[in-house]
Design a protein around this motif. Structure first.
Motif, PDB file in Angstrom:
ATOM      1  N   ASP A  21       0.754  -1.224   0.204  1.00 55.69           N
ATOM      2  CA  ASP A  21      -0.043  -0.001   0.016  1.00 55.69           C
ATOM      3  C   ASP A  21       0.797   1.235  -0.055  1.00 55.69           C
ATOM      4  N   PRO A  22       0.775   2.069  -1.085  1.00 59.00           N
ATOM      5  CA  PRO A  22       1.817   3.117  -1.138  1.00 59.00           C
ATOM      6  C   PRO A  22       1.439   4.082   0.184  1.00 59.00           C
ATOM      7  N   ARG A  23       0.349   4.329   0.772  1.00 58.70           N
ATOM      8  CA  ARG A  23       0.298   5.336   2.181  1.00 58.70           C
ATOM      9  C   ARG A  23       1.259   4.658   3.088  1.00 58.70           C
ATOM     10  N   ARG A  24       1.141   3.442   3.434  1.00 58.12           N
ATOM     11  CA  ARG A  24       2.027   2.836   4.586  1.00 58.12           C
ATOM     12  C   ARG A  24       3.402   2.884   4.283  1.00 58.12           C
ATOM     13  N   ARG A  26       4.920   4.829   2.073  1.00 59.71           N
ATOM     14  CA  ARG A  26       5.384   6.358   2.457  1.00 59.71           C
ATOM     15  C   ARG A  26       5.626   6.588   3.959  1.00 59.71           C
ATOM     16  N   HIS A  27       4.780   6.351   4.750  1.00 60.36           N
ATOM     17  CA  HIS A  27       4.832   6.524   6.086  1.00 60.36           C
ATOM     18  C   HIS A  27       6.048   5.745   6.669  1.00 60.36           C
ATOM     19  N   LYS A 128     -13.915   6.192   1.786  1.00 57.39           N
ATOM     20  CA  LYS A 128     -13.163   7.196   2.682  1.00 57.39           C
ATOM     21  C   LYS A 128     -13.384   7.126   4.226  1.00 57.39           C
ATOM     22  N   GLU A 131     -11.100   4.738   5.556  1.00 60.97           N
ATOM     23  CA  GLU A 131      -9.646   5.143   5.438  1.00 60.97           C
ATOM     24  C   GLU A 131      -9.676   5.870   6.936  1.00 60.97           C
ATOM     25  N   LEU A 135      -6.905   5.005  10.313  1.00 62.52           N
ATOM     26  CA  LEU A 135      -5.929   6.072  10.736  1.00 62.52           C
ATOM     27  C   LEU A 135      -6.272   5.933  12.324  1.00 62.52           C
TER      28      LEU A 135
END
Length: 237
Positions: A21-24, A26-27, A128, A131, A135
């Protein structure tokens, strides 16, 4: 992201997890500044929590060797939160806050002072909402996803849903000017109802009280919804 929340599909076997997953990703790189060999806290959605060693990290994936995901998540709060639908930006923050605090049952309710346009917001898209819940779980090191329901009619909710909701629960309506201060340290199940910006209208308050709820307040100050929700949950539990 105090917890890296994995889906069951990302657990390859009892010793290996792989996420793309790109978000994780990146984090992991920008916030954790993770390096191969680091040990991080992991959890699987709906399951346990444990630790894992990062064995690969690049632009496409991260891999972990797992030590076991057998620590249970923190206990949930015994509350069903009924929240008049906030404006979109406030909704996003509120969902994250209450999820981090351990709320597992949420109903978003239409009331007179809720703008009808709010129900058309992209923030209500299930993707959404998911998401924002993720978080909140990551922040609090939790793995159990809350359930979110939409109630687009006040009267049908009071007549059909609220009686069922109050079975085995103490109903509390948070509204300025109520005679009773918010109780503290409750251990019993609660249905907590919070109005929109501007509060419930008198008719709505009367209907909720007639249904068996108690009116409570947080004092003379008028708080934003996202602040009031956190203050109420902290005081109650």
């Amino acid at each position: 992201m105090n917890l890296i929340l994995l889906t069951p599909e990302e657990i390859r076997d009892e010793r290996l997890a792989c996420l793309r997953d790109p978000r994780r990703l990146r984090h992991l790189k920008e916030v954790h500044r993770a390096r191969v060999g680091d040990r991080l806290t992991l959890g699987v959605a709906g399951g346990g929590i444990g630790r894992g060693e990062l064995t690969r990290l690049n632009d496409d994936e991260a891999r972990f060797t797992l030590d076991g995901l057998d620590t249970p998540p923190p206990p949930a709060l015994p509350v069903h939160l009924v929240l008049a639908l906030p404006r979109p930006r406030m909704l996003a923050r509120s969902l994250e806050h209450v999820t981090a605090m351990g709320v597992k049952q949420i109903t978003l309710l239409h009331t007179r002072r809720v703008e009808k346009s709010y129900w058309q917001s992209p923030e209500l898209d299930p993707v959404k909402i998911h998401e924002h819940l993720v978080l909140g779980l990551e922040q609090a090191r939790d793995t159990v996803m809350p359930e979110v329901n939409l109630a687009k009619g006040f009267r049908p909710f009071v007549e059909e849903n609220l009686p069922i909701l109050l079975e085995g629960r103490r109903g509390l309506v948070a509204h300025p000017g109520m005679p009773q201060a918010c109780p503290t340290g409750l251990g019993e199940p609660v249905a907590l109802l919070i109005g929109p910006e501007g509060g419930f209208i008198p008719y709505e308050v009367e209907r909720l009280l007639d249904a068996g709820c108690e009116g409570i307040h947080l004092g003379p100050r008028i708080l934003r919804v996202e602040t009031a929700v956190v203050a109420l949950l902290a005081r109650l539990f």
